[in-house]
Design a protein around this motif. Sequence first.
Motif, PDB file in Angstrom:
ATOM      1  N   UNK B  47      47.346  51.969  41.661  1.00 46.22           N
ATOM      2  CA  UNK B  47      47.168  51.021  42.715  1.00 46.22           C
ATOM      3  C   UNK B  47      46.636  49.898  41.999  1.00 46.22           C
ATOM      4  N   UNK B  51      41.584  46.996  44.030  1.00 45.10           N
ATOM      5  CA  UNK B  51      42.410  47.162  45.061  1.00 45.10           C
ATOM      6  C   UNK B  51      42.307  46.258  46.278  1.00 45.10           C
ATOM      7  N   UNK B  52      41.211  45.739  46.223  1.00 42.66           N
ATOM      8  CA  UNK B  52      41.080  44.585  47.422  1.00 42.66           C
ATOM      9  C   UNK B  52      40.288  43.122  46.738  1.00 42.66           C
ATOM     10  N   UNK B 149      44.238  41.508  39.759  1.00 46.76           N
ATOM     11  CA  UNK B 149      43.837  40.548  38.867  1.00 46.76           C
ATOM     12  C   UNK B 149      43.764  41.561  37.468  1.00 46.76           C
ATOM     13  N   UNK B 150      43.195  42.692  37.538  1.00 51.19           N
ATOM     14  CA  UNK B 150      42.965  43.250  36.319  1.00 51.19           C
ATOM     15  C   UNK B 150      44.107  44.262  36.153  1.00 51.19           C
ATOM     16  N   UNK B 151      44.632  44.941  37.020  1.00 51.23           N
ATOM     17  CA  UNK B 151      45.787  45.681  36.666  1.00 51.23           C
ATOM     18  C   UNK B 151      46.615  45.698  37.991  1.00 51.23           C
ATOM     19  N   UNK B 174      39.406  56.088  37.332  1.00 52.13           N
ATOM     20  CA  UNK B 174      39.548  54.939  38.107  1.00 52.13           C
ATOM     21  C   UNK B 174      41.092  55.187  39.058  1.00 52.13           C
ATOM     22  N   UNK B 175      41.839  55.863  38.414  1.00 53.18           N
ATOM     23  CA  UNK B 175      43.099  56.150  39.287  1.00 53.18           C
ATOM     24  C   UNK B 175      43.231  57.547  39.619  1.00 53.18           C
ATOM     25  N   UNK B 176      42.287  58.066  39.859  1.00 51.08           N
ATOM     26  CA  UNK B 176      42.171  59.447  40.719  1.00 51.08           C
ATOM     27  C   UNK B 176      42.686  60.632  39.838  1.00 51.08           C
TER      28      UNK B 176
END
Lengths: 422, 422
Positions: B47, B51-52, B149-151, B174-176
């Motif tokens: 994601x 993510x927001x 903006x970061x990934x 972070x990515x589960x």
Amino acid sequence: MVEVRKPIPVEEAVHQVMNHRIEGSEEVVLLHHSDNRRLAESVVAKHPVPSFDKSPYDGFAFRSEDTIDASLDNPVSFEVIEHIGAGQVPTKVIHKNQAIRIMTGAQIPEGADCVAMFEICRTFKENGIDFMSIKRKMRPDQNIIKEGSEVTNGETLVKVGALINPGVKALLATFGYHKVTVAKKPVVGVIATGTELLDVEEELQPGKIRNSNAYMIASQIIRAGGEYNYLGKLADEFDSSYQTIKKALDEVDILITTGGVSVGDFDLMPAIYEKLGADVLFNKVAMRPGSVTTVAVRGNQLLFGLSGNPSACYVGFELFVRPILHHMLFSDNPYLKRIKATLVDPFPKPNPFTRFVRSYVSYENKEVLAHLAGMDKSNVVSSLAHTTGLMVLPGGTRGFEPGTDVELLLLNEADTQREFNS
Amino acid sequence: MVEVRKPIPVEEAVHQVMNHRIEGSEEVVLLHHSDNRRLAESVVAKHPVPSFDKSPYDGFAFRSEDTIDASLDNPVSFEVIEHIGAGQVPTKVIHKNQAIRIMTGAQIPEGADCVAMFEICRTFKENGIDFMSIKRKMRPDQNIIKEGSEVTNGETLVKVGALINPGVKALLATFGYHKVTVAKKPVVGVIATGTELLDVEEELQPGKIRNSNAYMIASQIIRAGGEYNYLGKLADEFDSSYQTIKKALDEVDILITTGGVSVGDFDLMPAIYEKLGADVLFNKVAMRPGSVTTVAVRGNQLLFGLSGNPSACYVGFELFVRPILHHMLFSDNPYLKRIKATLVDPFPKPNPFTRFVRSYVSYENKEVLAHLAGMDKSNVVSSLAHTTGLMVLPGGTRGFEPGTDVELLLLNEADTQREFNS
């Protein structure tokens, strides 16, 4: 409305933490399980090495004086009276013009004072007796590894606090350290705070992020030589948070919480420190990232309140927690190794406070180069994957051009092992 | 009498071994247990990060256009319609002159396009309603960390083969990645040969030494990312040695024996390779130490016959075994990192063959310095404790003065991690 905190310089903050350093303890482990542990006893030679005069080659041992007349035209012959391998002990004594066939590592027979390699000897039989002949003069002690020539008895070879690497392990084995006294791994509790945190196995939800700090910190604890105890997440609710933290302190040497240390409405840690009766050493450091880092003392325990921000959390650990752990591991130089390097990438941002920039190192023609590991926003997690050092940019500087000299803290200390040894 | 062996250049020897490299396999481990393992899958962003749109500060979110007339003399007021922490989701939409009180990391409410820190806002109550006022103009997107903006979603962040360090672990969380696919640790059997060898717990005996090589090699295997299986000592007796080695090959990916590879009378390994039907790639390398290093291939297994001499054994492992292990761990650059350095200590010995000198590194004013780790005799074990690199002195050179440029192989690869990442 907002509590005003007075930032202290980062050196002063480290100094205050180290004033409350905790003493480590020892435990005994099997040599087989000692890798990457730190010595709690010096490695001392319990006998000379070698413990007997020995041969560096496969060849013949004899008296060098018997070759005094040997030359290309005048081979000298020796009767071969015995044949010994490494680990076998010579049973015979060498007399004039006698030789013993000897293997690499074997003990030099009594009477012999030199070894000639097979390659320069000729062997033959006469009347069923083994002989060898040689056409060269040999010197006394030639090709003999003398007892104690590598290590003398009682010599200190590696000091307390050193990492047990393959070479140290070999030394321990050599001197019969079947069991080794090592530093006990400090137990560090990890608690994450914040209702925004999802567990790693949870699906992403609006407004939430997965808890990456707890995993990252656990990994930093392992890298620093400690053992982590993950105690879960706190809700942003005072009473249950207080109880969880109070209980955690019964189980750990050091407690790290991530998040909850700002002055935001949901940041509970300051009140929890107060109710615990913990002395807050500082709650603001003049550095970026990690300015909200808080450290408190309760009895002989340290409570580290690191920022919830991944990079600030990472830096806070390396600057403040790591030296405490290394001290507990008997290191006499517990700080990160600081080296100079040439900056490769531009860093245009001003640095009102000391800044620790996630970096990695490369080498070009004997020179150490420092690269930025990624975008340097304190909230960027991805660059941490590439980070092997922290570039230190002093406060009050205005941006750095490529080619500038910078200072760098190295995060992997295996390369600096030498300094811990004798 | 003595078998004559033809030495091959060290590069050629490494090349021959790598021609018979073994392919690694994968396994799945819990993220909690993934430290220092190597990735068998790339870390891919599942994601965007964030993510927001989120707030970097504690403050108020509102519409920047409502501050167009704001100035020191003309504060603009906003009604505070909601109050959200990180992890809470705004339930209201911002309209003209409305603000939502927001904590660090919280999602930006719909309708808002900027965040003002608490420090520049004044709060007050009027008729029981919360207000805040601000005296500055705000820009659209000011103090908002934009989604992605970061990934960006789908981005490859760390490549297969990378070591899982604290930063990589944070990314995985972070990515589960609750479970991670990592390279299975290659299983390396270790057998020591030689009747001169005592177990570590045995008392020293005349003519004998304790078995330090097996412990050292086990430690090198661990450092290289493998798993060792210590299969004991061989007596210098053919039949039982052959049986032990044949059986060992059922249990391991790679077999290392130490000792028994010379041309001495008790050196059994050449005959054992023959009876096993193993192809000997080479049995002599033009290098010091470790010239008797032998490597044989049997099916998809490699048999490394390292010297019984500790330093030769150590060097043989790092040059020949390590790259095979790193290839099995999915590294696309399995060789030791080679850097240039300035020699600090004199090394007066001539080097008829390529020599690998036990060394360690220091840094002085951006320059890499190479020091000798100790006496460089191939039989000296104590210097291995301090060794962090191998200095490479080319064959045909005659001794080196301090200040000379030298090349150095680094043994601790954590510092070169960046090259394995994307």
